[in-house]
Design a protein around this motif. Structure first.
Motif, PDB file in Angstrom:
ATOM      1  N   CYS A   1       4.860 -29.798  -5.546  1.00 58.35           N
ATOM      2  CA  CYS A   1       5.002 -30.709  -4.406  1.00 58.35           C
ATOM      3  C   CYS A   1       3.743 -30.725  -3.555  1.00 58.35           C
ATOM      4  O   CYS A   1       2.937 -29.806  -3.594  1.00 58.35           O
ATOM      5  CB  CYS A   1       6.202 -30.307  -3.558  1.00 58.35           C
ATOM      6  SG  CYS A   1       6.220 -28.556  -3.147  1.00 58.35           S
ATOM      7  N   HIS A   2       3.603 -31.812  -2.812  1.00 55.79           N
ATOM      8  CA  HIS A   2       2.492 -31.967  -1.875  1.00 55.79           C
ATOM      9  C   HIS A   2       3.047 -32.279  -0.505  1.00 55.79           C
ATOM     10  O   HIS A   2       4.041 -32.996  -0.382  1.00 55.79           O
ATOM     11  CB  HIS A   2       1.586 -33.129  -2.309  1.00 55.79           C
ATOM     12  CG  HIS A   2       0.719 -33.636  -1.182  1.00 55.79           C
ATOM     13  ND1 HIS A   2      -0.460 -33.041  -0.840  1.00 55.79           N
ATOM     14  CD2 HIS A   2       0.912 -34.632  -0.278  1.00 55.79           C
ATOM     15  CE1 HIS A   2      -0.978 -33.671   0.216  1.00 55.79           C
ATOM     16  NE2 HIS A   2      -0.161 -34.637   0.571  1.00 55.79           N
ATOM     17  N   GLY A   3       2.368 -31.787   0.521  1.00 56.53           N
ATOM     18  CA  GLY A   3       2.704 -32.175   1.893  1.00 56.53           C
ATOM     19  C   GLY A   3       1.444 -32.302   2.721  1.00 56.53           C
ATOM     20  O   GLY A   3       0.530 -31.484   2.591  1.00 56.53           O
ATOM     21  N   SER A   4       1.397 -33.302   3.600  1.00 57.31           N
ATOM     22  CA  SER A   4       0.217 -33.516   4.452  1.00 57.31           C
ATOM     23  C   SER A   4      -0.070 -32.264   5.277  1.00 57.31           C
ATOM     24  O   SER A   4       0.852 -31.593   5.742  1.00 57.31           O
ATOM     25  CB  SER A   4       0.466 -34.674   5.417  1.00 57.31           C
ATOM     26  OG  SER A   4       0.873 -35.816   4.727  1.00 57.31           O
ATOM     27  N   ASP A   5      -1.374 -31.961   5.477  1.00 57.49           N
ATOM     28  CA  ASP A   5      -1.733 -30.727   6.185  1.00 57.49           C
ATOM     29  C   ASP A   5      -2.017 -30.933   7.676  1.00 57.49           C
ATOM     30  O   ASP A   5      -2.226 -29.959   8.399  1.00 57.49           O
ATOM     31  CB  ASP A   5      -2.905 -30.023   5.494  1.00 57.49           C
ATOM     32  CG  ASP A   5      -4.159 -30.873   5.426  1.00 57.49           C
ATOM     33  OD1 ASP A   5      -4.228 -31.938   6.095  1.00 57.49           O
ATOM     34  OD2 ASP A   5      -5.090 -30.480   4.701  1.00 57.49           O
ATOM     35  N   ALA A   6      -2.042 -32.180   8.139  1.00 56.00           N
ATOM     36  CA  ALA A   6      -2.284 -32.465   9.555  1.00 56.00           C
ATOM     37  C   ALA A   6      -1.797 -33.881   9.836  1.00 56.00           C
ATOM     38  O   ALA A   6      -1.640 -34.676   8.908  1.00 56.00           O
ATOM     39  CB  ALA A   6      -3.776 -32.354   9.879  1.00 56.00           C
ATOM     40  N   VAL A   7      -1.585 -34.191  11.122  1.00 54.56           N
ATOM     41  CA  VAL A   7      -1.089 -35.523  11.484  1.00 54.56           C
ATOM     42  C   VAL A   7      -2.065 -36.603  11.018  1.00 54.56           C
ATOM     43  O   VAL A   7      -1.660 -37.642  10.488  1.00 54.56           O
ATOM     44  CB  VAL A   7      -0.836 -35.603  13.009  1.00 54.56           C
ATOM     45  CG1 VAL A   7      -0.497 -37.025  13.431  1.00 54.56           C
ATOM     46  CG2 VAL A   7       0.296 -34.656  13.404  1.00 54.56           C
ATOM     47  N   GLU A   8      -3.385 -36.334  11.164  1.00 59.11           N
ATOM     48  CA  GLU A   8      -4.381 -37.333  10.760  1.00 59.11           C
ATOM     49  C   GLU A   8      -4.356 -37.543   9.242  1.00 59.11           C
ATOM     50  O   GLU A   8      -4.494 -38.674   8.769  1.00 59.11           O
ATOM     51  CB  GLU A   8      -5.811 -36.931  11.171  1.00 59.11           C
ATOM     52  CG  GLU A   8      -5.968 -36.535  12.634  1.00 59.11           C
ATOM     53  CD  GLU A   8      -5.484 -35.105  12.910  1.00 59.11           C
ATOM     54  OE1 GLU A   8      -6.149 -34.168  12.449  1.00 59.11           O
ATOM     55  OE2 GLU A   8      -4.435 -34.942  13.568  1.00 59.11           O
ATOM     56  N   SER A   9      -4.222 -36.460   8.472  1.00 55.57           N
ATOM     57  CA  SER A   9      -4.159 -36.665   7.013  1.00 55.57           C
ATOM     58  C   SER A   9      -2.863 -37.371   6.629  1.00 55.57           C
ATOM     59  O   SER A   9      -2.840 -38.172   5.701  1.00 55.57           O
ATOM     60  CB  SER A   9      -4.349 -35.375   6.221  1.00 55.57           C
ATOM     61  OG  SER A   9      -4.180 -34.230   6.979  1.00 55.57           O
TER      62      SER A   9
END
Ligand code: GTP
Ligand code: MG
Length: 149
Positions: free
Chosen positions: A114-122
């Motif tokens: 799985c993948h998840g965004s690492d910051a709000v901007e990403s």
């Protein structure tokens, strides 16, 4: 409310973990606002992982991610980015705690499901890349039972 881009990688799809991963985000209290099954091209995946270009594992990562369909999703809710990352667990399953998705279902960093965004901007960049058509807005009557509005 904050939004995060969550993706079931090709190994997660092949291992029939799509429902399990969706279920965890639903039960935690997040709202699903976009979802699709896509077999991404290497060009698209190179954009997604642009900040890793130059890493020794980059060619293998692109090959892995292009090896089959992925489930692309956007989940919305309180602190969606950080909590999403906690739910996925550490990048390397050697370090992911049991109870996290990777800690429960993965063994190798190169097959971490799985993948998840690492910051709000990403998250914003990734949502625009995977869902140029936009997300779906709707009200969920459970919301006020999950966090203070
Ligand atoms: P993503 O949610 O997929 O972005 O993972 P991450 O944010 O936890 O880690 P990062 O963005 O640094 O790396 C992206 C992906 O590249 C990882 O999830 C792994 O699948 C892969 N990767 C990272 N480091 C290594 C490595 O040292 N070896 C291999 N084979 N793959 C790696
Ligand atoms: Mg990352």
């Amino acid at each position: 409310q904050e939004r995060t881009y969550i993706m079931v990688k090709p190994d997660g799809v092949q291992r029939s973990l799509v429902g399990e991963i969706i279920s965890r985000f639903e039960k935690r209290g997040f709202k699903l606002i976009a979802l699709k099954l896509v077999h991404a091209t290497p060009e698209h995946l190179e954009k997604h992982y642009a900040d890793l270009k130059g890493k020794a594992f980059f060619p293998g990562l692109i090959k892995y991610m292009a090896s089959g369909p992925v489930v692309a999703m956007v989940w919305q809710g309180l602190d969606a980015v950080k909590t999403g990352r906690v739910m996925l667990g550490a990048t390397n399953p050697l370090a992911s705690n049991p109870g996290t998705i990777r800690g429960d279902y993965a063994l190798a960093v190169g097959r971490n499901i799985c993948h998840g965004s690492d910051a709000v901007e990403s998250a914003e960049k990734e949502i625009a890349l995977w869902f140029p058509e936009g997300v779906v807005q709707y009200t969920n009557s459970q919301e006020s039972w999950v966090f203070e509005l």
